[in-house]
Design a protein around this motif. Structure first.
Motif, PDB file in Angstrom:
ATOM      1  N   ALA A 282      -2.090 -10.540   3.622  1.00  0.00           N
ATOM      2  CA  ALA A 282      -3.124 -10.149   4.584  1.00  0.00           C
ATOM      3  C   ALA A 282      -3.524  -8.691   4.353  1.00  0.00           C
ATOM      4  CB  ALA A 282      -2.612 -10.350   6.011  1.00  0.00           C
ATOM      5  N   HIS A 283      -2.543  -7.847   4.047  1.00  0.00           N
ATOM      6  CA  HIS A 283      -2.812  -6.428   3.767  1.00  0.00           C
ATOM      7  C   HIS A 283      -3.723  -6.299   2.537  1.00  0.00           C
ATOM      8  CE1 HIS A 283      -1.621  -2.103   3.270  1.00  0.00           C
ATOM      9  NE2 HIS A 283      -1.769  -2.398   1.982  1.00  0.00           N
ATOM     10  N   GLU A 284      -3.375  -7.012   1.463  1.00  0.00           N
ATOM     11  CA  GLU A 284      -4.186  -6.931   0.235  1.00  0.00           C
ATOM     12  C   GLU A 284      -5.586  -7.506   0.466  1.00  0.00           C
ATOM     13  OE1 GLU A 284      -3.286  -5.120  -2.274  1.00  0.00           O
ATOM     14  OE2 GLU A 284      -1.280  -4.807  -1.452  1.00  0.00           O
ATOM     15  N   ILE A 285      -5.677  -8.576   1.238  1.00  0.00           N
ATOM     16  CA  ILE A 285      -7.004  -9.131   1.556  1.00  0.00           C
ATOM     17  C   ILE A 285      -7.792  -8.117   2.384  1.00  0.00           C
ATOM     18  CG2 ILE A 285      -8.218 -10.979   2.805  1.00  0.00           C
ATOM     19  CD1 ILE A 285      -5.856 -12.824   2.011  1.00  0.00           C
ATOM     20  N   GLY A 286      -7.098  -7.364   3.249  1.00  0.00           N
ATOM     21  CA  GLY A 286      -7.748  -6.275   3.992  1.00  0.00           C
ATOM     22  C   GLY A 286      -8.405  -5.279   3.038  1.00  0.00           C
ATOM     23  N   HIS A 287      -7.692  -4.919   1.959  1.00  0.00           N
ATOM     24  CA  HIS A 287      -8.296  -4.044   0.939  1.00  0.00           C
ATOM     25  C   HIS A 287      -9.529  -4.714   0.332  1.00  0.00           C
ATOM     26  CE1 HIS A 287      -5.265  -0.995   1.001  1.00  0.00           C
ATOM     27  NE2 HIS A 287      -4.317  -1.694   0.418  1.00  0.00           N
ATOM     28  N   TYR A 288      -9.380  -5.989  -0.017  1.00  0.00           N
ATOM     29  CA  TYR A 288     -10.466  -6.720  -0.676  1.00  0.00           C
ATOM     30  C   TYR A 288     -11.716  -6.733   0.206  1.00  0.00           C
ATOM     31  CZ  TYR A 288     -12.545 -10.505  -3.511  1.00  0.00           C
ATOM     32  OH  TYR A 288     -13.354 -11.268  -4.331  1.00  0.00           O
TER      33      TYR A 288
END
Ligand SMILES: [Zn+2]
Length: 342
Positions: A282-288
């Motif tokens: 979820a954190h990495e998708i937040g970056h995306y």
């Protein structure tokens, strides 16, 4: 650094995906806006006029024939320069980070009033050995804010993870963190081989993984989970919990998010709990979707006023004490065109 052949393959694959990712039945979402040449004097393009609209606006920018680009100027309808210092790696980072071959720009926040934008051709590596692009293609996309916002994910799982992970539960947990509906559109299984980046900007091992997969449907995010991620630094190889090549994502090589299994330090250990993997994902998708860390180790901050430092986007997500996003962070992710009605 010279691009490896794997990187070149990935670049070509990404270029093909960029101009013709639509399957025959898929709607055309991106419309050509301009194709401008890079003036060899200043090394940048003339300004591209971007029409204003009340809908969500995004731009997709591609370097021609290949190379790296940076936004060099962004002027608002009131004539204000939105990028005060392109060289500063601070609040403007999400708009001014280097585009490797292609990138997606989401026009929200102060950039919602953007009317003209220009681009500079920049070397892809510090040795400045790569080819500089000679022109830039700009495409535009308008979309309505969905009533029930959701995301389409294609899971790309290493063998060890695919044997243990409950994909539906993972999607539910990611959706809870991001407050978005989640749809898994497909699952691909890859080898457990470690991914070793030679620098922070070396996306070639990540691009090579995605280049082997079938072309993804548009507006789908590739979520790679499982391979250990290692990055060469001045202190030696550093282990990463996750990595997203560009903020925001949506175009170019290595266009996806990468999450290592949480037990990478211990050979043969189980992959980690689904809760840990979901939070990292979820954190990495937040970056995306356009979010930076609220605060970096050196004290530099993101460009949002309301951000608490201990939610999902904390730079050590598993150490964060709160779940979810602030309202400003949420507005930003909802502006990304890949957030759609499912
Ligand atoms: Zn992060």
């Amino acid at each position: 650094m010279k691009p490896s052949s794997a990187f070149l393959c990935a670049v070509i694959a990404a270029a093909i995906a960029g101009c013709n990712s639509e399957h025959a039945s898929e709607p055309v979402l991106w419309t050509p806006l301009a194709s401008v040449s890079v003036d060899s004097g200043p090394g940048s393009t003339s300004a591209v006029a971007v029409p204003l609209d009340n809908l969500r606006r995004a731009l997709r920018v591609s370097a021609q024939p290949q190379g790296c680009l940076q936004v060099s100027s962004a002027i608002s309808v009131t004539g204000e320069e939105l990028i005060a210092d392109p060289a500063a790696s601070d609040a403007d980072i999400w708009r001014t980070t280097k585009l490797h071959q292609a990138g997606l720009l989401v026009l929200e926040g102060v950039a919602a009033e953007l009317s003209h934008i220009s681009f500079a051709a920049v070397p892809c590596d510090t040795a400045a050995t790569g080819m500089l692009p000679t022109s830039v293609r700009v495409e535009s996309r308008l979309s309505e804010l969905p009533t029930n916002p959701g995301l389409k994910l294609r899971l790309v799982l290493s063998q060890a993870i695919s044997a243990e992970l409950d994909a539906e539960l993972l999607a539910q947990l990611i959706g809870f963190e991001l407050q978005l509906d989640m749809a898994i559109t497909g699952v691909e299984v890859i080898a457990d081989t470690d991914l070793i980046m030679q620098s922070q900007a070396d996306f070639s091992p990540l691009a090579a993984i995605l280049a082997l997969l079938p072309t993804k449907a548009q507006d789908t995010i590739d979520l790679v989970i499982g391979p250990c991620l290692l990055q060469q630094t001045s202190f030696g190889l550093q282990q990463l919990a996750g990595f997203t090549p560009r903020i925001p994502g949506g175009a170019g090589p290595a266009d996806g998010v990468f999450v290592a299994r949480t037990s990478c330090g211990f050979a043969g250990a189980p992959p980690g709990t689904v809760n840990e993997i979901a939070r990292l994902a979820a954190h990495e998708i937040g970056h995306y979707l356009g979010l930076a860390h609220p605060e970096e180790l050196d004290g530099s901050k993101d460009d949002l006023a309301s951000t608490s430092t201990h939610n999902l986007m904390h730079r050590v997500p598993l150490a964060a004490t709160a779940t979810g996003l602030t309202s400003e962070q949420r507005s930003r992710i909802l502006a990304h065109p890949f957030v759609t009605e499912l």
